[in-house]
Design a protein around this motif. Structure first.
Motif, short mmCIF file in Angstrom:
data_model
loop_
_atom_site.label_atom_id
_atom_site.label_comp_id
_atom_site.label_asym_id
_atom_site.label_seq_id
_atom_site.Cartn_x
_atom_site.Cartn_y
_atom_site.Cartn_z
N UNK A 30 67.55 17.09 -3.13
CA UNK A 30 66.68 16.25 -2.31
C UNK A 30 65.27 16.15 -2.90
N UNK A 31 64.76 17.26 -3.43
CA UNK A 31 63.44 17.24 -4.06
C UNK A 31 63.41 16.25 -5.23
N UNK A 32 64.46 16.26 -6.02
CA UNK A 32 64.53 15.34 -7.15
C UNK A 32 64.72 13.91 -6.66
N UNK A 33 65.58 13.72 -5.68
CA UNK A 33 65.86 12.39 -5.14
C UNK A 33 64.61 11.72 -4.58
N UNK A 34 63.76 12.52 -3.94
CA UNK A 34 62.53 11.98 -3.34
C UNK A 34 61.37 11.91 -4.33
N UNK A 35 61.60 12.35 -5.56
CA UNK A 35 60.55 12.30 -6.57
C UNK A 35 59.54 13.43 -6.44
N UNK A 36 59.86 14.44 -5.65
CA UNK A 36 58.95 15.57 -5.47
C UNK A 36 59.09 16.61 -6.57
N UNK A 37 60.15 16.48 -7.37
CA UNK A 37 60.35 17.33 -8.54
C UNK A 37 60.91 16.43 -9.64
N UNK A 38 60.44 16.59 -10.86
CA UNK A 38 60.92 15.70 -11.93
C UNK A 38 62.36 16.01 -12.36
N UNK A 39 62.76 17.25 -12.23
CA UNK A 39 64.09 17.69 -12.65
C UNK A 39 64.60 18.74 -11.67
N UNK A 40 65.91 18.91 -11.65
CA UNK A 40 66.50 19.96 -10.82
C UNK A 40 67.76 20.47 -11.47
N UNK A 41 68.12 21.67 -11.13
CA UNK A 41 69.37 22.24 -11.60
C UNK A 41 70.30 22.29 -10.41
N UNK A 42 71.32 21.44 -10.48
CA UNK A 42 72.27 21.32 -9.38
C UNK A 42 73.68 21.17 -9.96
N UNK A 43 74.67 21.24 -9.09
CA UNK A 43 76.05 21.05 -9.53
C UNK A 43 76.30 19.56 -9.77
N UNK A 44 77.07 19.26 -10.80
CA UNK A 44 77.43 17.88 -11.11
C UNK A 44 78.07 17.19 -9.91
N UNK A 45 78.87 17.92 -9.17
CA UNK A 45 79.55 17.34 -8.01
C UNK A 45 78.57 16.97 -6.90
N UNK A 46 77.43 17.65 -6.82
CA UNK A 46 76.41 17.29 -5.83
C UNK A 46 75.65 16.04 -6.25
N UNK A 47 75.45 15.85 -7.53
CA UNK A 47 74.75 14.65 -8.00
C UNK A 47 75.49 13.39 -7.57
N UNK A 48 76.81 13.47 -7.53
CA UNK A 48 77.62 12.31 -7.14
C UNK A 48 77.29 11.84 -5.72
N UNK A 49 76.72 12.71 -4.91
CA UNK A 49 76.40 12.37 -3.52
C UNK A 49 75.08 11.63 -3.38
N UNK A 50 74.32 11.49 -4.46
CA UNK A 50 73.01 10.86 -4.36
C UNK A 50 72.81 9.84 -5.47
N UNK A 51 72.87 8.55 -5.14
CA UNK A 51 72.74 7.52 -6.18
C UNK A 51 71.34 7.44 -6.81
N UNK A 52 70.36 8.12 -6.23
CA UNK A 52 69.00 8.12 -6.77
C UNK A 52 68.84 9.09 -7.94
N UNK A 53 69.83 9.95 -8.14
CA UNK A 53 69.73 11.02 -9.13
C UNK A 53 70.75 10.79 -10.23
N UNK A 54 70.34 11.08 -11.46
CA UNK A 54 71.28 10.99 -12.58
C UNK A 54 71.25 12.28 -13.39
N UNK A 55 72.32 12.54 -14.06
CA UNK A 55 72.42 13.73 -14.90
C UNK A 55 71.77 13.42 -16.25
N UNK A 56 70.85 14.29 -16.66
CA UNK A 56 70.20 14.11 -17.96
C UNK A 56 70.73 15.10 -19.00
N UNK A 57 71.32 16.19 -18.54
CA UNK A 57 71.91 17.16 -19.46
C UNK A 57 72.74 18.14 -18.64
N UNK A 58 73.53 18.92 -19.32
CA UNK A 58 74.38 19.91 -18.66
C UNK A 58 74.29 21.24 -19.40
#
Length: 102
Positions: A25-53
């Motif tokens: 949510x912090x990344x989605x709202x632009x309150x953090x530039x990057x986040x470490x989350x599970x790939x499967x959670x990123x799929x739940x938010x169209x505002x967020x994209x994976x930049x590396x793994x």
């Protein structure tokens, strides 16, 4: 990040969240530039994209076990676990990006 040798260079710039969804949510709202989350959670938010793994060998496997506890009195518990092991459930898990262990 310790295993990759980068923790010391980032530890003073990390804002820890209570859980993965809070970090997302912090990344989605632009309150953090990057986040470490599970790939499967990123799929739940169209505002967020994976930049590396992280490489698979940089952490233990992430496994979500399921079992009926011995003290369970829920008559549906066994059926629920059977459903989670079914081809129907496996297809749903895989659609969301999970690998199903056989």
């Amino acid at each position: 990040m310790e295993k990759l040798g980068v923790w010391d260079s980032v530890k003073d710039r990390v804002a820890q969240a209570d859980n993965v969804r809070a970090a997302l949510l912090l990344v989605s709202k632009g309150e953090a530039p990057l986040g470490i989350v599970y790939k499967t959670d990123v799929a739940a938010d169209p505002q967020v994209r994976i930049v590396d793994s992280f490489p698979d060998d940089s952490h233990p496997p992430i496994i979500y076990p399921v079992a009926v506890i011995a003290a369970s009195t829920n008559p549906d518990a066994q059926a629920y676990v059977a459903y989670l092991k079914s081809p129907t459930a496996a297809a749903a898990f895989e659609k969301q990006g999970f690998a199903v262990l056989k």
